[in-house]
Write an enzyme that holds these catalytic residues in place. Structure first.
Site, short mmCIF file in Angstrom:
data_model
loop_
_atom_site.label_atom_id
_atom_site.label_comp_id
_atom_site.label_asym_id
_atom_site.label_seq_id
_atom_site.Cartn_x
_atom_site.Cartn_y
_atom_site.Cartn_z
N TRP A 75 0.93 -1.22 -0.02
CA TRP A 75 -0.03 0.07 -0.06
C TRP A 75 0.76 1.25 -0.06
CZ3 TRP A 75 -4.21 -1.47 -1.90
CH2 TRP A 75 -4.85 -2.56 -1.36
N ASP A 94 -1.97 6.90 6.16
CA ASP A 94 -2.87 6.19 5.53
C ASP A 94 -3.10 5.22 6.92
OD1 ASP A 94 -4.27 3.86 4.74
OD2 ASP A 94 -2.83 3.28 3.10
N LYS A 138 -11.89 -1.84 6.85
CA LYS A 138 -11.37 -2.63 7.89
C LYS A 138 -11.66 -2.38 9.21
CE LYS A 138 -8.79 -3.00 4.02
NZ LYS A 138 -7.79 -2.26 3.73
C1 LIG Z 1 -7.14 -2.05 2.28
C2 LIG Z 1 -5.92 -0.94 2.33
C3 LIG Z 1 -6.00 0.13 1.43
C4 LIG Z 1 -6.68 0.02 -0.07
O1 LIG Z 1 -7.99 0.39 0.22
P1 LIG Z 1 -9.17 0.49 -0.76
O2 LIG Z 1 -10.29 1.18 -0.03
O3 LIG Z 1 -9.43 -0.76 -1.35
O4 LIG Z 1 -8.64 1.41 -1.86
C5 LIG Z 1 -4.94 0.87 1.40
N1 LIG Z 1 -4.18 1.06 2.52
C6 LIG Z 1 -4.15 0.22 3.51
C7 LIG Z 1 -3.34 0.30 4.74
C8 LIG Z 1 -5.07 -0.80 3.29
O5 LIG Z 1 -5.38 -1.99 4.41
#
Ligand SMILES: *Cc1c(COP(=O)(O)O)cnc(C)c1O
Length: 356
Positions: free
Chosen positions: A99, A166, A190
């Site tokens: 990511w 993030d 999540k």
């Molecule tokens: C799941 C995830 C993403 C991607 O998320 P989307 O909503 O599918 O774009 C980005 N960063 C992290 C840390 C993630 O766990």
């Protein structure tokens, strides 16, 4: 049979969230209409988004001068929106996994990117330390929890420049000192809500500093000015997010949740460390994620991995297969996962080990 949901994302939600969402799909706020079919401009939905905004601010102690936004596009769109809105000359990033890597790729479209450190050579099984963040960077971007590898930075890093993070897979699992950040983003699927909404917490002063033109929908100011109602927001995921936020408050807020999260993770890591058959892929306890626990079978048992997944599945465990880039197993222990599920997984591991 009771299912124990260890999916990495989309992932387990509280029963409270699911029940309240199901009710609102039948009858939303006494309107006699489903939440799926009402105007986002109605007063009932306005009350939902207002309360969600207030609860994010309350739970994370967001200071004055920040906006909370509810956007579409997932965390992946933020990979591009962040540099588009905040990167004038140079940004610093740390590469802690897939990511982070994707975020770096997008940032490079908008300016210079200094990657201060990477753990790619070790398949991202640790968080790099002792790196230097350039003082002339517009911001330092990191990924607090690396969902795929089970590593986590469970504190706000020291940085000479504002932070951007993030927090997709560990938001609401620890208190955060928001004032150190220019921006925090998190896809909802999540730890909060069904997929479809992304939470962004952005400092007002950080916006409007870049010289490029920004398309209206990709400009954070558009959404800040319009209370996330410039266009139709993801109504249902926002409604569900509100239910989860209420539930988090009811549980005693983020400090209380963090305690339970730590206890759940400790129990599972201890079981892995004590076992002869299983071993954790992240060895430094300081780097171990309390959200995603990654483990494999010790070399002499390696060929039993598939059999264990089948065995665990037969006992009601769901989603424990590791990401293809890591292999083995991954148990995601998001806020909504009860201790009972951790106990069930450990019992399953012990039973399997005693059979072999
Ligand atoms: C799941 C995830 C993403 C991607 O998320 P989307 O909503 O599918 O774009 C980005 N960063 C992290 C840390 C993630 O766990």
């Amino acid at each position: 049979m009771k299912k124990h949901n260890f999916y990495a994302g989309p992932s387990i939600l509280s029963q409270y969230t699911i029940d309240k969402t199901a009710e609102a799909i039948r009858d939303f706020a006494g309107t006699g209409l489903s939440i799926l079919e009402v105007s986002h401009r109605g007063k009932e939905f306005q009350a939902v988004i207002d309360e969600a905004d207030a609860l994010v601010k309350e739970l994370l102690n967001v200071p004055q001068g920040y906006h909370v936004l509810f956007l579409g596009g997932g965390a992946s769109l933020e990979f591009a929106m962040v540099p588009m809105n905040l990167l004038e000359k140079k940004a610093a990033y740390i590469d802690t996994g897939v990511w982070a890597h994707k975020a770096i790729k997008e940032a490079k479209l908008f300016g210079d990117v200094e990657v201060v450190a990477s753990s790619e050579e070790a398949n991202y099984t640790y968080i790099p330390k002792g790196y230097t963040i350039p003082a002339d960077a517009d911001y330092f971007h990191y990924t607090s929890n690396n969902t795929i590898y089970g590593t986590e930075t469970r504190f706000d890093p020291e940085s000479p420049v504002p932070l951007v993070c993030d927090m997709s897979s560990d938001i609401f699992s620890r208190p955060v000192d928001v004032k150190k950040y220019n921006l925090i983003y998190a896809g909802a699927q999540k730890n909060l809500a069904p997929a479809g909404v992304t939470i962004v917490i952005v400092k007002d002063d950080a916006l409007g500093k870049v010289s490029r033109k920004i398309p209206t929908m990709l400009d954070y100011r558009t959404h800040a000015d319009k209370g996330s109602m410039f266009n139709t927001p993801p109504v249902l995921p926002i409604f569900s997010a509100l239910q989860t936020l209420r539930y988090y408050k009811e549980l005693g807020g983020i400090e209380a949740i963090e305690k339970t999260d730590i206890a759940k993770a400790k129990k599972l890591y201890d079981a892995i460390d004590e076992s002869k058959m299983f071993m954790g892929t992240v060895t430094d306890p300081a780097d171990r994620s309390i959200m995603n626990v990654c483990f494999v079978m010790a070399p002499e048992y390696k060929e039993l991995e598939k059999e264990f997944v089948d065995f665990a599945t037969s006992k009601g465990m769901v989603g424990i297969k590791g990401h293809r880039s890591v292999g083995g197993f991954r148990a995601s222990l998001y806020n909504a996962l009860p201790m009972e599920s951790v106990d069930a997984l450990i019992a399953c591991m012990k039973e399997f080990e005693s059979k072999h």
